[in-house]
Design an enzyme around this catalytic site. Structure first.
Site, short mmCIF file in Angstrom:
data_model
loop_
_atom_site.label_atom_id
_atom_site.label_comp_id
_atom_site.label_asym_id
_atom_site.label_seq_id
_atom_site.Cartn_x
_atom_site.Cartn_y
_atom_site.Cartn_z
CE LYS A 3 -1.50 5.24 1.28
NZ LYS A 3 -1.56 5.11 2.72
CG ASP A 30 -1.88 1.12 1.25
OD1 ASP A 30 -2.62 1.25 0.27
OD2 ASP A 30 -1.85 1.91 2.21
#
Ligand code: ADP
Ligand code: ASP
Ligand code: MG
Length: 819
Positions: free
Chosen positions: A683, A679
């Protein structure tokens, strides 16, 4: 002298006729009155339908029967007022008209032909019947109106269905009625006059307004009143734009432009005769006689906005004549429009590009075929010589116009108009501006019309702007978003923004409602809705082209939905997403999203992709836009990991900290997405791409938070059951570092050397050491921000802040000032 014209709905039934009689009687007390009446509403259409049926050999009995029934019904209802004798003679009069109609329809049926003259005669029967009844009612009230036969006074020539009145002769014929000593109350059917032989000549659909204006001019009236079913001339057709408002005053020119470009409330030719004689016109509502309505005058006060009103004319075709051989050839335009004149085709709007290689003009769709044929004949030689290569028509169009005296010499009006059309994804086939700068027209697809009209209206007058939210995903973020919308909607509405949630979908069900789904019970609505494919539902919604700004909001973590954004934008939706899969997908998809958004003028917003509602993407964009060079971005980008690591520092075992984070919904649905660092890697990738780097996810160097020898595969529950195995080693690591005066932070960074994600021990004095408990922190080192970087810090996880970030993106689509 006052001329009062009553439209179809004003004489639509017995009750309405009584109202008309009241209005005329009241006016008669003040001045001499000429009443002009239309047919009972729906009757003209019925007559035209009967003529068409007869011509095609179809039965006409029921249509004929309806003509009689409607009028007899009104007479029956008025009977108590009329008295027996008057009722009987009225019924006889109606029978005469009905047999006239029967005879005409029989003739048409036998010949299978309906000449314009016959159709004109037949069309006028509605007005004659209405006046027969109205006259009897006035007599019953002791008012004795003088019946005026329009065929005797309004002299016309030309096409019997679009007749041209001869104003001088008409005036002469009105002389006895005009002069002092003439009748004090007159009643005349509208819509038609007569030729020199007394044959019926119609003034075109909606022509009763024109009859009244001709009478007003010929009678030197001091006022012409058009009594209709709305409170005057509105800023736009109130049936299409609910926010439209009545205009207290408009100038003659504005009224003409509005009427000419489709404001049905006035027949386009109504104004000219009144204006020539300086007769003010009042458009008013027979359902609300106390409302002042609209005054049309020479000295209308300048409007508050440059635009006074909008109009919309559907059923238009664009005819185009093109060819390189036309350039610089004098007389081309003259020949084009001469051929239209010869074919008796009226041209609605003309445009020509400066290259002179093409001329385009709009005509009524019904005339388009003949227009093309006429051009083909007129330019036969040029076509043979290859100088003209296209003569074509484009159908299904409409003209949307903005009108206002205040537009003259004002900068930016056209800009607002066209950008509003772009907002709603409306492409423009042609543009024309009146030479007086009083009107600007855009030719657009007819199906885009209502939606474009409502939006342009909102932009011109700052009235309520509708934002339609189409939501995919009702998990923690989606659910929270609905809660926030529900809470904020009333405040937004007070600022002119009507934020409606029109579609809510999870992976199986879709609930829709064009007026907005009531948010107090969206769960029940969704549960009660039918199964459906969410993506199809979103596209169908967009294609239905309702008024408002539709925005698709993705609160899922679905890859399939992320892949569908381009098709949703093509269908007309703006896209706001909390789902990182789109921007972290293949580079080709990343580019495609931006290209599609730009090609279709759709917004694509994703502030919550990094740091939830923290202003990360926006800040970065602003730095780059203003010419800064970003050297390094680093930070704690996972609220969930920051929360988990914070707990482990307090001695909580890692597995338990993960459990707590899951309970608080701080993690992705599968916490491994967080623990592996995937995750955070997404980003970091999104940040790197924002900086213009063409990178893929695989190029982000990634160190999992979990030890490399731990088996993290398999079903989620099994993984969670095994997770305590790592607790002891992890805790030891944390404690050893603490002894050294350090803490573990899971850091993502984009540097000149590449993209990195992993656990980094940082001294307690380091700024990142203080960031825990679900916080995010980012530092941007740039040419301008160095050596001290720009830092953004705050809650970067959790449904509430993420949803707030999504809502902020949605509200970026709104033009007006917000609270
Ligand atoms: P009447 O039978 O009284 O002549 P019409 O149906 O011909 O009435 O015209 C009135 C209608 O015109 C209204 O009901 C409205 O829907 C439509 N209309 C279109 N544009 C406008 C506008 N700008 N202002 C008011 N009404 C408009
Ligand atoms: N009754 C006619 C029509 O419907 C004329 C009018 O209403 O003005 O066109
Ligand atoms: Mg009308």
């Amino acid at each position: 002298m006052r001329v009062m014209k009553f439209g179809g709905t004003s004489v639509g039934n017995a009750e309405r006729m009584r109202g008309v009689a009241d209005l005329a009687a009241a006016a008669r007390k003040q001045t001499r009155v000429m009443m002009v009446a239309s047919a009972v509403s729906g009757i003209t259409n019925l007559l035209l339908e009967a003529a068409r049926a007869a011509q095609e050999g179809q039965p006409v009995e029921s249509l004929h029967g309806r003509f009689e029934d409607v009028h007899r019904g009104i007479i029956r209802e008025l009977a108590p007022e009329l008295g027996e004798a008057r009722q009987r003679s009225l019924e006889e009069g109606l029978s005469t008209l009905a047999s006239e109609l029967r005879g005409l329809l029989q003739g048409v049926g036998l010949l299978r032909e309906c000449s314009p003259s016959v159709l004109a005669h037949l069309s006028g029967l509605g007005e004659r019947a209405a006046c027969l009844i109205l006259g009897a009612l006035m007599h019953a009230r002791g008012l004795e109106p003088h019946a005026v036969e329009p065929r005797d006074v309004i002299l016309c020539a030309g096409d019997p269905l679009q007749a041209t009145p001869l104003q001088e002769e008409t005036r002469a014929r009105f002389t006895p009625l005009r002069e002092a000593g003439g009748p004090g109350l007159m009643l005349m059917p509208g819509f038609f006059g007569g030729d020199t032989r007394g044959k019926t000549m119609c003034l075109g659909r909606g022509g009763s307004d024109y009859s009244a204006a001709l009478a007003a001019a010929a009678l030197d009236a001091e006022l012409l009143e058009i009594w209709t079913d709305v409170d005057g001339i509105f800023s736009a057709d109130p049936r299409l734009v609910p926010e439209a408002f009545p205009l207290p005053e408009v100038s003659f020119e504005e009224a003409m432009e509005l009427a000419y470009f489709g404001a049905k409330v006035l027949h386009p030719k109504t104004i000219a005769p009144a204006r020539e004689r300086g007769i003010p016109v009042r458009v008013c509502n027979s359902f609300r006689p106390d409302h002042p309505g609209t005054r049309v005058t020479d000295d209308a006060a300048p409007p508050e906005h440059p635009v006074r009103g909008l109009s919309f004319l559907p059923g238009i075709a664009l005819v185009n004549l093109g060819g390189a051989g036309l350039k610089g050839v004098p007389g081309t335009a003259a020949r084009v429009f001469e051929s239209m004149a010869l074919a008796n085709i009226s041209v609605v709007l003309i445009t020509q590009g400066s290259s002179e290689c093409s001329i385009s003009f709009c005509v009524q769709q019904a005339d388009a075929e003949r227009a093309v044929q006429a051009l083909e004949v007129a330019f036969e030689m040029e076509r043979a010589a290859g100088k003209v290569d296209t003569i074509e028509q484009q159908r299904g169009l409409a003209v949307l116009s903005i009108v206002g005296d205040g537009m003259r010499h004002r900068v930016g009006v056209a800009g607002t108009f066209f950008s509003a059309l772009a907002d709603v994804g409306c492409s423009i086939a042609a543009i024309a501006q009146g030479s007086s700068e009083r009107s600007i027209s855009a030719v657009i697809a007819e199906t885009d019309g209502p939606r474009a009209l409502a939006h342009v209206h909102g932009r011109c007058f700052g009235t309520t702007e509708v934002v339609e939210l189409l939501l995919a995903g009702v998990g923690s973020v989606g659910g929270e978003l609905l809660k926030q919308v529900h809470q904020q909607a009333p405040k937004l509405r007070a600022h002119g923004v009507d934020l409606r949630v029109c579609v809510i979908a999870n992976s199986k069900r879709v609930a829709t409602a064009s007026e907005g789904i009531p948010l107090e019970d969206w769960k029940q609505r969704l549960a009660a809705s039918s199964d459906g494919a969410p993506l199809d539902a979103f596209r169908d919604w967009a294609r239905a082209k309702r008024p408002g700004r539709p925005v698709f909001v993705d609160c899922t973590s679905s890859e399939d939905i992320a892949l569908a954004y381009p098709s949703l934008m093509e269908a007309g939706l703006h896209v706001v997403t909390a789902n990182k899969k789109a921007n972290a997908g293949q580079w080709s998809h990343y580019r495609k999203l931006r290209e599609t958004a730009s090609r279709h003028q759709r917004r694509f917003l994703y502030e919550t992709n990094v740091g939830a509602a923290l202003p990360v993407i926006d800040t970065l964009k602003n730095m780059l836009r203003t010419g800064d060079r970003v050297l390094r971005v680093e930070g704690i980008l996972s609220g969930s990991l920051s929360f988990i690591l914070g707990l482990t520092e307090e001695g909580v075992p890692l597995s338990q900290a993960v459990g707590t984070a899951m309970e608080k919904r701080f993690t992705e649905p599968d916490p491994r997405d967080d623990l592996h660092g995937t995750d955070v890697a997404r980003k970091v990738l999104i940040l790197a791409r924002e900086l213009g780097r063409q990178v893929e996810l695989e190029q982000v160097t990634l160190d999992s938070l979990l030890p490399s020898d731990f088996d993290a595969t398999g079903p989620l529950d099994d993984f969670l059951a095994r997770l305590p195995q790592v607790d002891a080693a992890f805790q030891r690591r944390v404690e050893t570092l603490r002894a050294e005066g350090k803490v573990l932070r899971y850091v993502g960074s984009v540097t000149e050397d590449g993209c990195f994600v992993g656990l980094v021990p940082v001294p307690l004095t380091h700024p990142l050491a203080a960031v825990k408990g679900g916080e995010n922190a980012l530092s941007f080192t740039s040419e301008r921000y160095s050596p001290t970087p720009l830092v953004i810090r705050g809650y970067g996880a959790g449904a509430a802040v993420t949803a707030a970030g999504v809502l902020a993106d949605v509200l970026r689509l709104v033009d007006g000032p917000l609270p």
